[in-house]
Design a protein around this motif. Sequence first.
Motif, mmCIF file in Angstrom:
data_model
loop_
_atom_site.group_PDB
_atom_site.id
_atom_site.type_symbol
_atom_site.label_atom_id
_atom_site.label_comp_id
_atom_site.label_asym_id
_atom_site.label_seq_id
_atom_site.Cartn_x
_atom_site.Cartn_y
_atom_site.Cartn_z
ATOM 1 N N ILE A 64 0.849 -1.193 0.000
ATOM 2 C CA ILE A 64 0.000 0.000 0.000
ATOM 3 C C ILE A 64 0.883 1.241 0.000
ATOM 4 O O ILE A 64 1.901 1.302 0.682
ATOM 5 N N ALA A 65 0.475 2.238 -0.769
ATOM 6 C CA ALA A 65 1.124 3.555 -0.724
ATOM 7 C C ALA A 65 0.054 4.597 -0.456
ATOM 8 O O ALA A 65 -1.110 4.422 -0.834
ATOM 9 N N GLY A 131 6.979 2.524 -6.108
ATOM 10 C CA GLY A 131 6.929 1.190 -5.508
ATOM 11 C C GLY A 131 5.890 0.282 -6.125
ATOM 12 O O GLY A 131 5.720 -0.856 -5.680
ATOM 13 N N ARG A 132 5.193 0.776 -7.145
ATOM 14 C CA ARG A 132 4.134 0.018 -7.833
ATOM 15 C C ARG A 132 3.189 -0.655 -6.826
ATOM 16 O O ARG A 132 3.080 -1.895 -6.781
ATOM 17 N N PRO A 133 2.487 0.151 -6.029
ATOM 18 C CA PRO A 133 1.607 -0.411 -5.003
ATOM 19 C C PRO A 133 0.404 -1.121 -5.607
ATOM 20 O O PRO A 133 -0.087 -0.743 -6.679
ATOM 21 N N ALA A 134 -0.061 -2.142 -4.900
ATOM 22 C CA ALA A 134 -1.316 -2.787 -5.303
ATOM 23 C C ALA A 134 -2.489 -1.886 -4.968
ATOM 24 O O ALA A 134 -3.501 -1.864 -5.681
ATOM 25 N N LEU A 135 -2.364 -1.128 -3.870
ATOM 26 C CA LEU A 135 -3.397 -0.191 -3.444
ATOM 27 C C LEU A 135 -2.766 1.163 -3.199
ATOM 28 O O LEU A 135 -1.811 1.288 -2.439
ATOM 29 N N LEU A 136 -3.316 2.181 -3.840
ATOM 30 C CA LEU A 136 -2.884 3.556 -3.628
ATOM 31 C C LEU A 136 -4.052 4.335 -3.027
ATOM 32 O O LEU A 136 -5.141 4.378 -3.600
ATOM 33 N N THR A 167 -4.961 -0.291 -7.752
ATOM 34 C CA THR A 167 -6.293 0.030 -7.258
ATOM 35 C C THR A 167 -6.160 1.339 -6.500
ATOM 36 O O THR A 167 -5.235 1.523 -5.717
ATOM 37 N N VAL A 168 -7.074 2.279 -6.743
ATOM 38 C CA VAL A 168 -6.949 3.617 -6.161
ATOM 39 C C VAL A 168 -8.222 3.981 -5.404
ATOM 40 O O VAL A 168 -9.337 3.811 -5.920
#
Length: 210
Positions: A64-65, A131-136, A167-168
């Motif tokens: 997550i970011a 960091g190419r987060p799965a969830l931003l 996913t944002v």
Amino acid sequence: MIKIDVERKAFGENEILRDIRFEVADGETVAILGASGIGKSTLLRLIAGIDEAFEGEIVRPSNIAMVFQEPVLLPWRSALQNLTLVHPTLGEQAARGALERIGIADKAGLFPGQLSLGQQRRLALARAFVGRPALLVMDEPYVSLDPQTAEEMLELTEALIAETRPTVILVTHSEAEAKRLARRTIRLAGRPATIVDGVGPPGAKREDMT
């Protein structure tokens, strides 16, 4: 699939959120709207895992970011180091490439206090996306910007989302920002805040929602 089920969130006797339930599909962008002070940022901190003192359950990925209202950069480190220290596996060449991608390659050696607010926000975006987060999760990332800078930031965000496909979940008070970035919107209202409009199936287009 990200699943949010917040039965209740309170600070002492002050109940902020109640019965907030929705899901977000992988790669979907959802905007959360509502009046200032309604509890949008509180909800986002729950979703990001920053605050875990609530009743309910949130299912989310580990990568997550978060982009805060303020850039929240390391003031004693350079722009380049704000990327490489947060992401230790990121090489200097890749970090410089990220700075070039957001238009501040010539600011690599400057400290955050030497950057304009718009440049600081660009750096905060780069730090989140690199960091190419799965969830931003994004908490009003364009607040306090002048219209031209906000437009540039919106264009940059659109491009980075298209490139990295996270996913944002975006919190905003701006209908225009929500319409620009999100596939679906969810509106909070009331005391305590609850969802009053916009919940539909994950991945639904606006025209599919009732």
